[in-house]
Scaffold this active site. Structure first.
Site, PDB file in Angstrom:
ATOM      1  N   HIS A 129       0.876  -1.183   0.000  1.00  0.00           N
ATOM      2  CA  HIS A 129       0.000   0.000   0.000  1.00  0.00           C
ATOM      3  C   HIS A 129       0.912   1.232   0.000  1.00  0.00           C
ATOM      4  O   HIS A 129       2.026   1.179   0.525  1.00  0.00           O
ATOM      5  CB  HIS A 129      -0.828  -0.060   1.283  1.00  0.00           C
ATOM      6  CG  HIS A 129      -1.886   0.981   1.429  1.00  0.00           C
ATOM      7  ND1 HIS A 129      -1.602   2.271   1.791  1.00  0.00           N
ATOM      8  CD2 HIS A 129      -3.233   0.923   1.282  1.00  0.00           C
ATOM      9  CE1 HIS A 129      -2.721   2.966   1.867  1.00  0.00           C
ATOM     10  NE2 HIS A 129      -3.739   2.169   1.561  1.00  0.00           N
ATOM     11  N   ASP A 206       3.314  -4.344   8.033  1.00  0.00           N
ATOM     12  CA  ASP A 206       2.079  -3.572   7.877  1.00  0.00           C
ATOM     13  C   ASP A 206       0.929  -4.564   8.058  1.00  0.00           C
ATOM     14  O   ASP A 206       0.639  -5.367   7.177  1.00  0.00           O
ATOM     15  CB  ASP A 206       2.062  -2.940   6.481  1.00  0.00           C
ATOM     16  CG  ASP A 206       0.734  -2.258   6.177  1.00  0.00           C
ATOM     17  OD1 ASP A 206      -0.219  -2.438   6.946  1.00  0.00           O
ATOM     18  OD2 ASP A 206       0.659  -1.559   5.147  1.00  0.00           O
ATOM     19  N   GLN A 209      -4.318  -5.154   7.055  1.00  0.00           N
ATOM     20  CA  GLN A 209      -5.308  -6.093   6.533  1.00  0.00           C
ATOM     21  C   GLN A 209      -5.266  -7.449   7.228  1.00  0.00           C
ATOM     22  O   GLN A 209      -6.031  -8.351   6.873  1.00  0.00           O
ATOM     23  CB  GLN A 209      -5.093  -6.308   5.012  1.00  0.00           C
ATOM     24  CG  GLN A 209      -5.263  -5.057   4.179  1.00  0.00           C
ATOM     25  CD  GLN A 209      -6.708  -4.536   4.185  1.00  0.00           C
ATOM     26  OE1 GLN A 209      -7.653  -5.252   4.555  1.00  0.00           O
ATOM     27  NE2 GLN A 209      -6.888  -3.290   3.786  1.00  0.00           N
ATOM     28  N   LYS A 232     -10.279  -0.669  10.649  1.00  0.00           N
ATOM     29  CA  LYS A 232     -10.392  -1.857   9.801  1.00  0.00           C
ATOM     30  C   LYS A 232     -10.670  -3.101  10.635  1.00  0.00           C
ATOM     31  O   LYS A 232     -10.827  -4.189  10.109  1.00  0.00           O
ATOM     32  CB  LYS A 232      -9.106  -2.059   8.999  1.00  0.00           C
ATOM     33  CG  LYS A 232      -8.881  -0.996   7.928  1.00  0.00           C
ATOM     34  CD  LYS A 232      -7.656  -1.327   7.113  1.00  0.00           C
ATOM     35  CE  LYS A 232      -7.089  -0.135   6.373  1.00  0.00           C
ATOM     36  NZ  LYS A 232      -7.890   0.275   5.228  1.00  0.00           N
ATOM     37  N   CYS A 370      -4.862   2.497  -3.713  1.00  0.00           N
ATOM     38  CA  CYS A 370      -3.652   2.974  -3.005  1.00  0.00           C
ATOM     39  C   CYS A 370      -2.473   2.056  -3.245  1.00  0.00           C
ATOM     40  O   CYS A 370      -1.669   1.795  -2.327  1.00  0.00           O
ATOM     41  CB  CYS A 370      -3.886   3.116  -1.510  1.00  0.00           C
ATOM     42  SG  CYS A 370      -5.123   4.318  -1.110  1.00  0.00           S
TER      43      CYS A 370
HETATM   44  N1  PMP Z   1      -1.649  -0.597   4.675  1.00  0.00           N
HETATM   45  C1  PMP Z   1      -2.587  -1.377   4.125  1.00  0.00           C
HETATM   46  C2  PMP Z   1      -2.222  -2.759   3.679  1.00  0.00           C
HETATM   47  C3  PMP Z   1      -3.897  -0.899   3.999  1.00  0.00           C
HETATM   48  O1  PMP Z   1      -4.826  -1.662   3.442  1.00  0.00           O
HETATM   49  C4  PMP Z   1      -4.199   0.403   4.460  1.00  0.00           C
HETATM   50  C5  PMP Z   1      -5.606   0.968   4.342  1.00  0.00           C
HETATM   51  N2  PMP Z   1      -6.183   0.822   3.098  1.00  0.00           N
HETATM   52  C6  PMP Z   1      -3.190   1.164   5.036  1.00  0.00           C
HETATM   53  C7  PMP Z   1      -1.929   0.637   5.130  1.00  0.00           C
HETATM   54  C8  PMP Z   1      -3.444   2.541   5.557  1.00  0.00           C
HETATM   55  O2  PMP Z   1      -4.323   2.493   6.625  1.00  0.00           O
HETATM   56  P1  PMP Z   1      -4.923   3.830   7.278  1.00  0.00           P
HETATM   57  O3  PMP Z   1      -5.518   4.596   6.135  1.00  0.00           O
HETATM   58  O4  PMP Z   1      -5.940   3.344   8.241  1.00  0.00           O
HETATM   59  O5  PMP Z   1      -3.786   4.562   7.896  1.00  0.00           O
END
Ligand code: PMP
Length: 411
Positions: A129, A206, A209, A232, A370
């Protein structure tokens, strides 16, 4: 709505816990398949946050009055619940942030300041991401370091052999996602961490997910940092977590200045508080942290192995169904996959698909998710993504399938 009791006997009860699911959108029963973007909150989380909004409010850590004591106590209780959820050694290793993005930015900045110099290297993967790419790029630019990329194959599996080749004596940290938000791949992080540690390279995971879906044990994983977001994992927005091993956090300088992060301030020199407070500048989202504690409590009350099995069933069922649609291509078919299915249908723009599905009451994600490098890998501009949680049903997947068939016929 009929429910698939054969796969999840508690499903009826679980769906009742999520009041948002029981309504119509655009005149149709609401089907929420955008859980990778944000998940819905159970009544228990809403109630806990309402209770605090109605009855208790005082800025944490800073006063001796009843209200501040109530919120401080609940905030620190939540920290202990997160510690327990991740099996961290001590609560001091749990830092509250605003989300995964801030957690990774914190490490990229503070670890970078402490340990990365000109000519050093950082490794990330092609399936990250943007939140696990851009902070490292910014840090590399600042410190004069280089970024190296572990590629993935068309099936969505990381090329692990490349890790051995990419790590050199200049590598200072490796950052990798536990579960890909586009491909659904569950990466073999135990193996990746072991490979990196063999060469004394720390690893940031990270977990945005993964934390909502799998049991996480940071001690068993032996990861150096683990980041995730409250929103999430059935909790509120605005709150996230960074787990870090004390041995790193103690040596890293603060990320932001002000508030709880200080020990003593003078104009000639300021000294800093201990961890975790050193990294919690300003008033944190304590209501969010209390809500996250309630979400963890809710998850702890569920049958986790059953949920994992059930979510796997949802993935298998959706993959099987969507593959029956002529011209539909799924991106990412790793053997180890979480409940995320990204796809395109020949001749239909993903945004059209998303908009028309919404008119049928079905919420999916469309766009670049993203993850520009993943789009570039497959040579596409956008994708459609359906992502599942344990409150979804096989009937909802069937409804998505039927809707896609109808839309395909329309175009
Ligand atoms: N890493 C991953 C794998 C994600 O899916 C996301 C959210 N789509 C993020 C980071 C960023 O998370 P947040 O917007 O809650 O900071």
């Amino acid at each position: 709505m009929s429910i698939s009791i054969h796969m999840n006997p508690d499903l009826f009860k679980i769906r009742k816990d999520f009041p948002i699911l029981d309504q119509k959108v655009n005149g149709k029963p609401f089907i929420y398949l955008d859980n990778a973007a944000t998940s819905q909150r159970p009544q228990q989380v809403i109630d806990r946050m309402n209770e605090f909004s109605h009855r208790f409010n005082g800025n944490i850590h800073r006063a001796t009055h009843f209200m501040a004591n109530k919120t401080t106590e609940a905030f620190e209780e939540s920290r202990e619940m997160v510690r327990n959820y991740l099996n961290a050694v001590e609560p001091a290793e749990i830092i509250f942030t605003h989300g995964t993005t801030e957690s990774i930015n914190l490490v990229a900045f503070s670890f970078g300041e402490a340990f990365i110099s000109k000519g050093d290297e950082v490794i990330v993967t092609e399936m990250e991401h943007h939140a696990n790419i851009v902070p490292w790029q910014m840090m590399c630019e600042r410190r004069g370091a280089g970024l190296k990329i572990v590629p993935f194959g068309d099936n969505g599996v990381l090329d692990l052999d490349q890790i051995d080749k990419l790590i050199t004596d200049k590598t200072r940290i490796l950052a990798v996602t536990h579960v890909s938000n586009t491909l659904g791949t569950v990466n073999p992080i135990t193996e990746i961490i072991a490979k990196a540690h063999l060469k004394n390279v720390p690893v940031l995971i990270d977990g945005a997910q993964a934390a909502p879906h799998f049991s996480i044990d940071v001690q068993a994983l032996d990861c150096d940092f683990y980041a995730f977001s409250g929103h999430k994992m059935y909790g509120p927005t605005g709150i996230g977590v960074l787990y870090g091993k004390r041995k790193w956090l103690d040596l890293m300088p603060p990320f932001l200045g002000g508030g709880e992060m200080i020990d003593r301030v003078t104009f000639s020199k300021t000294t800093y508080n201990e961890i975790p407070y050193k990294f919690e500048a300003g008033t944190p989202d304590y209501l969010g942290a209390i809500g996250l504690g309630a979400a963890i409590d809710y998850l702890n009350r569920q049958d986790k192995p059953m949920i994992e099995r059930y979510e796997r069933e949802l993935l298998l069922e959706s993959t099987l169904k969507l593959k029956q649609i002529d011209g539909l291509k799924i991106y990412g078919e790793a053997p180890e996959k979480a409940g995320v299915v990204s796809f395109n249908i020949d001749g239909i723009h993903p945004f059209d698909l998303g908009t028309l599905l919404d008119q049928m009451g079905i919420a999916v994600r469309t766009g670049r998710l993203c993850a520009d490098p993943v789009m570039d890998h497959f040579g596409v501009e956008n994708m459609v993504r359906a992502s599942f949680a344990f409150y979804n049903t096989v009937e909802e997947i069937e409804a998505l399938y039927i809707a896609l068939i109808r839309l395909k016929a329309m175009f």
